[in-house]
Design a protein around this motif. Structure first.
Motif: not given
Length: 382
Positions: A94-99, A264-269, A284-288
């Motif tokens: 899980m990435f926190a919501r701020a990300s 969802p695939e990025l913030v909950t990988p 490429e996937r998470f850089g932004m």
């Protein structure tokens, strides 16, 4: 003239996705200066702060012609559509919501630049300096002075309607805008954030020991201290319990800016997928995303801890591979600890074998920690 321009700017801000705009004086932030000195003396600062205490509290040192500060706030979502299942065999981090979404630094700077362009057309001699989080000024101190919100006991700026799920940014200007009135609101007797903080990082109302904050710890690059590992859960970047429990955040979920919508695939990988990405794939996937700024290693370390949290036996083979072949000591050692935490016979055997070949002292220590779980397991069975 300036009062009319102030009102025009407020109206314009609403058309470009800014939820709240306020105006602050450029007087030195004396209370903040005292507090920052205390933070340093107590060892509570994160070390990520930019500039000296004087620069962080004296706007005129950052722009000699400073006459006012424009503060803005943009809300971000707290819930995602099409939430993905987090199940055995396919555990997710899980990435926190701020990300969530596109890095807020990019989005807020874009909005502030739009405000600057608007003012430049009105005032040919307009000068400005933009800051978003990484600048010298304290976004929260500026926002509080500008009436964006009040400072909560969790140290967050809380907007009465938007809660604390807001991004903050500011622009020092040479226009003498009339300051906004700070809000006369407080947390009252509520202490839910202090009570819920798993590490005691909120040492008192409104004071954070950043060194103990799990959000800070997820961004460190070394071994995570033992005391934090069992408290991290499946977070791979950030931590937000102090926001989740806040009554002002109950039911808050705003989707005002498309850039912040989460994939969802990025913030909950998937945790195992995170452990197998190359540097190029990670960028490429998470850089932004804001959560990528420290690179992939801290996130991979946290992903390993997440697998241990779930005791995900299907990941043991991958963890053994990392323990024995990864060139990074932090990853090898954390993998060894996680293997022991998961507690399979295959895992304990692999740690014992790898221990004979390992030369790094810190990794060896982690391997011994991993093997200690076997002893604990036997004692519990006995």
């Amino acid at each position: 003239m300036y009062e009319a321009l102030r009102n025009e700017l407020i109206e314009y801000s609403k058309t470009i996705g800014i939820d709240e705009v306020g105006f602050a004086s450029v007087e030195p932030f004396q209370d903040l200066k005292t507090r920052l000195k205390e933070q340093q003396e107590l060892g509570y600062a994160s070390g990520f702060e930019k500039g000296t205490i004087e620069e962080r509290t004296t706007p005129s040192l950052l722009m000699s012609e400073a006459k006012s500060i424009i503060a803005i706030a943009l809300s971000y979502p707290t819930r995602m559509k099409n939430k993905l299942p987090n199940k055995k065999g396919e555990r997710r981090g899980m990435f926190a919501r701020a990300s969530w979404g596109i890095d807020y630094h990019i989005v807020l700077r874009d909005r502030l630049e739009k405000l600057a362009d608007f003012l430049s057309e009105k005032i040919p001699s307009f000068q400005y300096k933009i800051m978003v989080d990484t600048g010298e000024l304290s976004d929260r101190a500026v926002a509080e002075r500008a009436g964006i919100g009040f400072s909560g006991k969790n140290t967050m700026i809380i907007h009465p309607e938007l809660g604390s799920y807001i991004y903050l940014g500011e622009m020092i200007t040479n226009i003498p805008f009339t300051p906004s009135q700070p809000l006369n609101v407080t947390c009252g007797d509520c202490t839910k954030c202090l009570d819920a903080c798993p590490t005691g990082a909120l040492v008192e109302p409104g004071r954070l020991n950043a060194q103990q904050c799990l959000a800070f710890q997820t961004q460190t690059k070394g071994f995570l201290d033992d005391e934090y590992r069992d408290k991290l859960g499946n977070y791979v970047y950030g931590f937000e319990t102090c926001q989740v429990v806040c009554p002002y955040n109950k039911g808050v979920d705003f989707h005002h800016n498309e850039e912040f919508e989460p994939d969802p695939e990025l913030v909950t990988p998937k945790l195992t997928d995170l452990l197998q990405v190359s540097n190029r794939q990670f960028k490429e996937r998470f850089g932004m995303m804001a959560g990528s700024w420290r690179g992939k290693m801290p996130i991979q370390r946290n992903a390993i801890i997440g697998l241990a949290h779930y005791k995900e036996e299907s990941s043991v083979g991958l963890l053994i591979e990392l323990m024995t072949t990864d060139p990074r000591p932090v990853i090898r050692g954390t993998a060894a600890w996680a293997i022991g935490k998961i507690g399979t016979d295959e895992g304990f055997h692999a740690i014992s074998t790898a221990l004979q070949e390992e030369s790094d002292k810190e990794v060896i220590e982690e391997m011994k920690k991993g093997l200690s779980f076997q002893k604990l397991e036997k004692e519990q069975e006995g």
